[in-house]
Design an enzyme around this catalytic site. Structure first.
Site, PDB file in Angstrom:
ATOM      1  CG  HIS A 160      31.529  43.154  24.227  1.00  0.00           C
ATOM      2  ND1 HIS A 160      30.596  43.903  23.547  1.00  0.00           N
ATOM      3  CD2 HIS A 160      31.693  42.019  23.501  1.00  0.00           C
ATOM      4  CE1 HIS A 160      30.199  43.241  22.485  1.00  0.00           C
ATOM      5  NE2 HIS A 160      30.847  42.113  22.422  1.00  0.00           N
ATOM      6  NE  ARG A 209      27.784  41.318  24.780  1.00  0.00           N
ATOM      7  CZ  ARG A 209      27.232  42.257  24.030  1.00  0.00           C
ATOM      8  NH1 ARG A 209      26.591  43.253  24.590  1.00  0.00           N
ATOM      9  NH2 ARG A 209      27.337  42.210  22.727  1.00  0.00           N
ATOM     10  CD  GLU A 225      28.845  37.718  26.259  1.00  0.00           C
ATOM     11  OE1 GLU A 225      29.902  38.345  26.436  1.00  0.00           O
ATOM     12  OE2 GLU A 225      28.434  37.423  25.145  1.00  0.00           O
ATOM     13  NE  ARG A 279      23.849  38.629  23.381  1.00  0.00           N
ATOM     14  CZ  ARG A 279      25.102  38.934  23.056  1.00  0.00           C
ATOM     15  NH1 ARG A 279      25.374  39.437  21.869  1.00  0.00           N
ATOM     16  NH2 ARG A 279      26.085  38.724  23.910  1.00  0.00           N
TER      17      ARG A 279
END
Ligand code: NAG
Ligand code: NAG
Ligand code: NAG
Ligand code: NAG
Ligand code: NAG
Ligand code: NAG
Length: 375
Positions: A160, A209, A225, A279
């Site tokens: 990623h 990530r 992540e 997030r």
């Protein structure tokens, strides 16, 4: 009152002398636009300067070393592809080429990195599908030109994010699907990669990530992540191989990692601060808001302390990507794709906090992925 006037006059002069407008370029996950924003660091205003139609939506964009070119992922294409643009200026954006990468792998283009050192190769990452490949692309005078190599990770990998060592001798790949941090050496003539090592993340489901390397080259940092952590790794100066050192939380200790998906890690302009974001996946924790955090580093890049962990103003959507400005440690841009906006956050003078100083809605249904500072 007699004394106050000259002081006011002086501070107004100082403010004017330092005021500057900076330009940012922002990509989107689902709409074929690149946005050019203007941030005034004195008035603290953020405006849309240009809305450029482009052939691809880019989940990630990266500037060339001289900012004369921009590279992006073709995120909604069904096969892995990368796009290249020539920049006459921050609003004069012309598409040059679209280059396929990844060999037999499927999945989509998710991330792109431009080497700041010759031969200025562009590295493309794939995600989803059978994405255990990466692509190396060449540039000619900055123009994205050709695929020069497709190389493989594990068949189960999905990288990623990538980052280069400061001397561009090594490329590090954060393999989210493979729970691994990879090291490849870089051929300084062609940009092609040779496998050096793979390091399993410190815990099952940590899921590296994104990765950032300190300019001193002794430390690198990985956003995990899955575990909502920021990992510090030390780098062997001879082999270039990282070893896991320690982790710091990107959520409150009473919150479950499954309600989050940690996102980004990036160094400030001077290399004195490290920024990281998280997030929210849902509204089960922190009121559905993400987090932004900054760490203080010593001269070698070792983390001294985590200065703060603050809630962001939204979940972040698929973004909450933090982009430190390239002219001081004072500002970072933060992108949201939940409703679509870009914010500028300012670090407090003592570095112990940060706050939103400007906000711009860009609600086109696909914005906003990541931002790069053009000036
Ligand atoms: C930016 O570049 C474009 C394309 O060359 C040009 O038309 C435009 O005038 C330039 N804008 C500025 C502000 O220089
Ligand atoms: C890499 O893969 C892409 C997509 O399959 C292909 O178009 C390209 O020619 C390959 N590059 C090399 C150097 O084989
Ligand atoms: C891609 O698939 C073809 C056909 O199955 C095979 O011959 C080739 O070796 C594969 N290439 C790579 C890089 O795995
Ligand atoms: C990953 O690392 C292990 C341990 O060093 C090694 O045995 C294995 O061959 C490596 N796998 C790949 C695909 O490079
Ligand atoms: C975690 O603790 C904080 C206080 O530090 C509290 O505000 C919050 O509601 C708690 N969250 C959960 C999910 O229990
Ligand atoms: C950019 O322009 C397109 C029309 O070409 C429009 O649909 C879109 O909403 C605009 N984006 C923003 C953020 O205004």
């Amino acid at each position: 009152m007699g004394l106050l006037k000259p002081v006011l006059a002086l501070s107004a002069f100082t403010a004017l002398a330092h005021a500057a407008t900076h330009e940012l370029i922002v990509g989107t996950f689902g709409t074929n636009f690149l946005y050019t924003l203007e941030f005034d660091d004195e008035a603290l205003t953020l405006n849309l300067a240009a809305n450029t139609s482009v052939p691809a939506a880019s989940s990630w964009i990266a500037l060339s070393h001289d900012k004369k070119n921009l590279y992006g992922t073709s995120f909604t294409a069904t096969t892995p592809q990368f796009v290249g643009y020539t920049l006459a200026n921050a609003t004069g954006i012309t598409h040059d080429n679209t280059v396929a990468a990844g060999g037999n792998c499927t999945g989509r283009a998710i991330f792109v990195l431009a080497d700041p050192n010759p031969p200025y190769a562009v590295y493309g990452s794939l995600f989803g599908g059978t994405a255990g490949c990466g692509g190396v692309m060449s540039v000619e005078e900055g123009v994205l030109t050709d695929s020069v190599q497709n190389y493989t990770y594990f068949s189960t990998s999905g990288v990623h994010g990538t980052a280069l060592s400061p001397d561009s001798k090594f490329l590090y790949s954060a393999d989210d699907s493979g729970n691994t941090l990879w090291t490849h050496s870089v051929d300084s003539t062609t940009g092609a990669l040779t496998y050096v090592a793979n390091l399993t993340a410190p815990s099952t489901g940590a899921d590296p990530r994104h990765v950032a390397v300190h300019p001193g080259g002794q430390y690198l940092y990985v956003v995990h992540e899955g575990s909502s952590e920021l990992g510090q790794y030390t780098v062997d100066s001879q082999t270039g191989i990282p070893s896991y050192d320690s982790v710091y939380p990107l959520k409150k200790s009473n919150e479950s990692a499954e309600n989050f998906w940690a996102d980004e890690v990036a160094l400030s302009f001077s290399g004195s601060y490290l920024w990281a974001t998280n997030r929210a996946r849902n509204t089960n924790a922190n009121g559905g808001l993400g987090y932004i955090s900054a760490f203080e580093l010593d001269d070698s890049g070792a983390i001294l302390k985590q200065n703060f962990l603050l809630s962001t103003t939204s979940s972040g959507g698929s973004a909450n990507s933090v982009a430190p400005c390239t002219f001081s440690d004072r500002f970072v841009a933060l992108t949201d794709s939940d409703t679509g906006f870009v914010e500028i956050w300012e670090l407090a003078e003592d570095g112990q906090s940060a706050s939103v100083v400007a906000h711009l809605d860009l609600a086109d249904g696909g914005c906003c992925a990541n931002a790069v500072w053009y000036s």
